[in-house]
Design an enzyme around this catalytic site. Structure first.
Site, PDB file in Angstrom:
ATOM      1  N   GLU A  45       0.839  -1.199   0.000  1.00  0.00           N
ATOM      2  CA  GLU A  45       0.000   0.000   0.000  1.00  0.00           C
ATOM      3  C   GLU A  45       0.877   1.254   0.000  1.00  0.00           C
ATOM      4  OE1 GLU A  45      -3.477   1.946   2.890  1.00  0.00           O
ATOM      5  OE2 GLU A  45      -2.119   0.404   3.664  1.00  0.00           O
ATOM      6  N   LYS A 117      -9.434   2.235  -2.044  1.00  0.00           N
ATOM      7  CA  LYS A 117      -9.700   1.795  -0.672  1.00  0.00           C
ATOM      8  C   LYS A 117     -11.065   2.290  -0.225  1.00  0.00           C
ATOM      9  CE  LYS A 117      -7.288   1.662   3.813  1.00  0.00           C
ATOM     10  NZ  LYS A 117      -6.043   2.122   4.506  1.00  0.00           N
ATOM     11  N   CYS A 150      -5.476  -2.750   3.038  1.00  0.00           N
ATOM     12  CA  CYS A 150      -5.298  -2.608   4.481  1.00  0.00           C
ATOM     13  C   CYS A 150      -6.615  -2.682   5.254  1.00  0.00           C
ATOM     14  CB  CYS A 150      -4.537  -1.310   4.780  1.00  0.00           C
ATOM     15  SG  CYS A 150      -3.643  -1.367   6.356  1.00  0.00           S
TER      16      CYS A 150
END
Length: 572
Positions: A45, A117, A150
């Site tokens: 990331e 995300k 994440c």
């Protein structure tokens, strides 16, 4: 049939703001992974720029569109080496000038797809918008590939969406912190969805934030196939899409056994308002005020003799009461035995249930016990809740294993009860393999999920320890119970999860009361180990002053931060 191929998880520490250095280093690592034979190469990331940005203004010089210069650089490598690469980067959408924390899948023909995300960590709102591209699965010559970033994977819904889209592999790129790795969340998401997970995590220290490393490749049966402990490095392992497509979990076709009609509440967000207000609205089903209490799990091997089972239950109840417990959770079919459920099934007004109630009355506690229930011509794998004043209600297992389908009908509703110290929800064994089940109970405000179980298969892993420094009090030594599937069930729902498993020659026990905060060390839990058959844990369901709850248990942050607008495919 897609043949097996080698995949690589790249671990890397970017230098914040030094984009040229980061791109050069990432390119070298990708080339090294290709030299090792990897066909799918995943990088961390925000690996191109670093992560801990103050605001939009600070990150503005480093954002790029997709496609753009960075993706073209890696597309050249992908074309030349005939590989697929996942890159994490800050993206700008030229049409809106919004910034996103993005992952991009690049193949020999260029950009295959992008994931923005969707579920932000505390840092993204400083500069990035929440992703608006959903949770796509991309068809490639290597199979069906999904991407998550994440914090996305904290939420059971994201990986489940990928699984329902047919993902063979989830590429999870992260800047994971606050616990040792490979993180239990990563393992759960691969295991419960029957797919591979390639985990590319960063390591190192940035603006005072310590990242955990532990990049790895996890198989669909929770196997850690390869791992990098600390430092820049590459973990490689073989991925076989055919195994993922079996969607196998301990022999069960788990996705086929889902019950979407029971999951409609996944589309609601009951914790978007102050839960003290929401759950008292109209004076209906107000949450118990909450306080400190002790709850226990007991394990034994139920026999076909109800009197023997009642004697074992009575002994556990006395021991739990002597330790101050107010609730005791017992294994699946603790009352009637495992061997012949159809033959041993009893009605809820049977003397066996009266015997269980007598035990609860004499011990002065509430008891949850599994039983084979007979209701006319129908049989159910059930659990009953009894207390000092008598039976409070029962639950019929909603998700049946293949073995239980041979004798039992599935229940069609959840069961939630308010005790003096907690809101309690019930699941039974195989139910807890389905992350949607625990989530519905959390959405209903449960403080405790009691789960009588008879789990034979693999649901835990040890950790050999790590040489990588982690901030105290995160452990670095060997841990015999690093991953426990049902510990994760508690943390992901901010509930106490009381898992009472059978212990006999076929079942390993490892019952426990697991805490509601995954990242609180030392862990808030009690586990049955050694020669013991009982574990007692203190819980605190109080809100601790003020108008808004101050504990993770009552705030339920990981329920509050869900984004149900993405979840429609889970309930249809």
């Amino acid at each position: 049939m897609i043949p097996p191929f080698k995949a690589a998880a790249v671990q890397f520490e970017p230098a914040m703001g030094d984009k040229t250095r980061n791109l050069d280093a990432l390119a070298r690592l990708v080339e090294q992974a290709a030299d090792a034979g990897a066909a799918l190469i995943v990088t961390p990331e925000m690996g191109t720029t670093g992560y801990c940005w103050y605001d939009r203004k600070e990150v503005a010089p480093f954002v790029e569109p997709i496609p753009g210069p960075t993706t073209e650089r890696f597309a050249e490598i992908a074309r030349r080496r005939n590989v697929f690469v996942v890159i994490g980067m800050p993206e700008v959408d030229p049409a809106t000038d919004l910034y996103y924390n993005s992952a991009v899948l690049i193949g020999p023909d260029g950009v295959v797809g992008t994931h923005r995300k969707t579920h932000p960590y505390i840092s993204e709102p400083k500069w990035a918008a929440s992703g608006d591209l959903g949770h796509q699965v991309f068809e490639t010559p290597l199979g069906r590939i999904a991407m998550l970033i994440c914090m996305d994977i904290h939420f059971i819904e994201t990986a489940r969406l990928a699984a329902l889209g047919g993902a063979d592999v989830i590429c999870h790129i992260s800047n994971w912190l606050a616990e040792r790795t490979p993180a239990p969340y990563w393992i759960n998401r691969a295991f419960e969805n029957g797919c591979y997970l390639i985990e590319s995590n960063r390591w190192g220290l940035e603006r005072g934030v310590q990242f955990s490393g532990g990049s790895c490749i996890i198989g669909p049966e929770a196997e850690i196939l390869a791992v990098v402990d600390g430092g820049d490095g590459i973990a490689t392992a073989t991925i076989d899409p055919a195994l993922a497509r079996q969607a196998a979990m301990r022999g069960e076709e788990v996705l086929r056994q889902r019950r979407p009609k029971l999951y409609k509440e996944l589309m609601s967000n009951t914790f978007a308002w102050n839960p003290s207000d929401f759950f008292s609205l109209y004076g209906h089903q107000t949450l118990p005020k909450g306080r400190k209490a002790k709850i226990a799990v007991g394990e034994f091997g139920p026999s076909g003799d109800v009197s023997e089972n009642l004697a074992a239950i009575a002994a556990l109840a006395r021991a739990a009461a002597d330790d101050g417990a107010e609730l005791l959770v017992l294994p699946e079919r603790a009352l009637t035995g495992l061997a012949d459920p159809a033959g041993s099934a009893v009605a809820l007004d049977d003397p066996a249930v009266a015997g269980l109630t007598d035990i609860a009355r004499h011990a002065g506690l509430f008891v949850v016990a599994g039983l084979a229930e007979r209701d006319g011509d129908q049989l159910y794998n059930a659990a009953i809740l009894v207390g000092p004043e008598g039976p409070l209600g029962s639950y019929r297992q909603t998700h049946l294993s293949e073995a239980d389908r041979a004798w039992a009908s599935a229940g069609d509703d959840w069961a939630v009860f308010d005790l003096p110290f907690a809101r309690l929800g019930l699941l039974i064994g195989h139910d807890a393999d389905f992350p949607e089940a625990g989530r519905v109970l959390a959405i209903r405000g449960c403080d405790v999920i009691a789960c009588p179980a008879a789990v034979k298969g693999r649901f835990h892993l040890s950790h050999e320890g790590t040489a990588v420094a982690q901030p105290a009090p995160i452990p670095t030594g060997a841990d015999p119970l690093h991953w426990h599937q049902f510990r994760v069930r508690g943390g992901e729902n901010n509930c106490h999860f009381a898992f009472a498993n059978v212990r006999d020659e076929a079942h390993c026990g490892l019952s426990g009361v697991f805490g509601p905060d995954t990242f609180l060390f030392p862990r808030q839990e009690a586990v049955v180990t050694g020669n013991h058959n009982l574990a007692v844990a203190e819980i605190d369901t109080g809100s601790h002053g003020g108008a808004y709850p101050t504990t993770a248990l009552r705030r339920k942050d990981l329920v509050l931060m869900r984004l149900p607008q993405h979840y429609v495919p889970l309930v249809v």
